[in-house]
Design a protein around this motif. Structure first.
Motif, PDB file in Angstrom:
ATOM      1  N   UNK A   1     -52.426  10.979 -18.677  1.00 19.91           N
ATOM      2  CA  UNK A   1     -52.661  11.836 -19.833  1.00 19.91           C
ATOM      3  C   UNK A   1     -52.038  13.211 -19.665  1.00 19.91           C
ATOM      4  N   UNK A   2     -52.076  13.995 -20.753  1.00 23.17           N
ATOM      5  CA  UNK A   2     -51.524  15.346 -20.747  1.00 23.17           C
ATOM      6  C   UNK A   2     -52.546  16.318 -21.326  1.00 23.17           C
ATOM      7  N   UNK A   3     -52.587  17.513 -20.766  1.00 22.28           N
ATOM      8  CA  UNK A   3     -53.541  18.533 -21.216  1.00 22.28           C
ATOM      9  C   UNK A   3     -52.860  19.447 -22.233  1.00 22.28           C
ATOM     10  N   UNK A   4     -53.565  19.705 -23.341  1.00 18.13           N
ATOM     11  CA  UNK A   4     -53.027  20.540 -24.415  1.00 18.13           C
ATOM     12  C   UNK A   4     -54.034  21.614 -24.805  1.00 18.13           C
ATOM     13  N   UNK A   5     -53.502  22.740 -25.317  1.00 17.08           N
ATOM     14  CA  UNK A   5     -54.319  23.718 -26.029  1.00 17.08           C
ATOM     15  C   UNK A   5     -54.694  23.151 -27.390  1.00 17.08           C
TER      16      UNK A   5
END
Length: 422
Positions: free
Chosen positions: A325-329
């Protein structure tokens, strides 16, 4: 061929064609803002996080900045949609009094700012677009001289024909009692007879006005006189989430409780204190504005053109495995859109996730979410999910009478989970 058989065959072919046409209708999606378009705001009597919801006849203003600052020409186009965001069967003159596809003539250039920009404002009604005639779902597109859409936004116009009472409840499933919030509601239609409601009435349930993750598949469980009752538990539940984080850049030259360092390199850079994973900690109440933002400059008389832009630097300490997964604002600062500008990259040297993004001066809510490989968003991976979290829930009922050609939004109900009960 006998006449009766011919009529039956014609009716069968027509029905198949109608079903196919309905099935292939495209579902509209919003166009994300172009890289030079920033700080899109719907300005109404009430400040909205997410999709604006207006009573029919209420005025609306849409504002945005073009950071190229070259006074480009922009135009607007308004379209009407069904409940499921497929194009409605209405002609433009049936839902719009006046004209669209008109140039936006109200704009100003920034004053006394390091970042040059042009600030545009569209007010409706105006001399060309006098009013929206009907309720329902709308999309406004802003496009340039090349007919390229630089952004589009959804909004909802409703008629106050029903009374919607909304309640927030803790989950009855003990597995989720501390992490989910259920939304129950009643639609009282004393002013409008809702015929065959299980087929003609649809509802939209939203958390913090985030329409992209709303619930739309609920049918009334039973009726009492002129009241439709929805007492679902899991079917109408949302993850509780956690309170939004915030930063305040009203003075970009001074450190604050959230800003640890400031630099000037062309324009100002503000470095925030590192955030941590809150999912493994106890819930702590921290007042927020449910993902929204407010533009303000401590020294400005007109925030629209005197608020400057600043590069905000975000840091997140996270040691949990992301499994691809990827972390986003995440927040209403860009309409809850996840793109390259919201992605946090991992800095191996400092062992921290990092993002840099351009913001206009003001007070902003934000949080971190995990975008999984299958495209789903996990809002609680970093922040956690708590039943105590303060969230605002909105319910919009829609009605299409037998033989009608569009879905009317016939009311609005709001509840806050600060008043959650068992």
């Amino acid at each position: 061929m006998p006449e009766k058989l011919r009529q039956i065959l014609f009716f069968f072919i027509f029905s198949i064609a109608a079903c196919y046409t309905s099935y292939t209708q495209p579902i509209i999606k919003e166009t994300p803002a172009a890289s030079h378009i920033n700080t899109i705001q719907f300005l109404t009597d009430a400040e909205f996080a997410g999709v604006p919801i207006l009573k029919i006849g209420e005025p609306i203003s849409i504002a945005f900045d073009d950071t190229t600052g070259d006074e480009s020409d922009y135009y607007y186009r308004i379209s009407h949609y069904n409940f499921d965001w497929t194009p409605s069967a209405l002609y433009k003159n049936e839902y719009l009094d006046g004209f669209d596809e008109i140039r936006i003539v109200t704009y100003e250039n920034s004053f006394n700012t390091l970042q040059m920009y042009s600030h545009y404002t569209l007010n409706i009604p105006n001399e060309d677009t006098r009013r929206l005639k009907v309720s329902g779902n709308y999309l406004i597109e802003i496009y340039d001289d090349d007919d390229e859409v630089v952004f589009s936004r959804k909004f909802i116009v409703y008629e106050p024909l029903t009374t919607v009472k909304v309640y927030t409840k803790r989950s009855r499933d003990l597995k989720y009692i501390n992490t989910k919030q259920s939304v129950q509601f009643e639609i009282n239609s004393a002013r409008e007879i809702l015929r065959n409601p299980k087929q003609t009435v649809k509802t939209l349930v939203m958390k913090n006005n985030d329409i992209n993750r709303g619930i739309t598949n609920l049918k009334p469980q039973f009726t009492i006189a002129d009241k439709l009752v929805y007492k679902y538990d899991q079917e109408s539940s949302f993850w509780g989430g956690n309170e939004f984080l915030f930063f305040d850049s009203k003075d970009i030259r001074a450190s604050t409780v959230s800003t640890r360092r400031i630099e000037l390199d062309g324009i100002y850079h503000n470095y925030l204190y590192p955030n941590i994973v809150r999912a493994n900690r106890k819930y702590t109440y921290n007042p927020d504005i449910n993902g929204n933002f407010v533009i303000r400059n401590l020294d400005a008389e007109d925030n629209n053109v005197e608020a400057d832009y600043v590069w905000m630097h975000f840091f997140l300490e996270c040691y949990e495995p992301l499994d691809g997964g990827k972390i986003h604002l995440y927040g209403n600062f860009n309409n809850y859109t996840l793109d390259e500008s919201t992605l946090l990259e991992y800095n191996e040297k400092d062992a921290i996730y990092y993002n840099k993004r351009l913001f206009k001066q003001g007070f902003y809510n934000y949080k971190y979410v995990l975008l999984r490989p299958d495209g789903t968003i996990d809002p609680g991976f970093i922040s956690g999910n708590f039943d105590e979290t303060e969230n605002e829930y909105t319910v919009i009922p829609y009605y299409r009478a037998p033989g009608a050609r569009y879905d009317r939004a016939i009311g609005k109900g709001v509840a806050n989970s600060a008043n959650i009960t068992n």
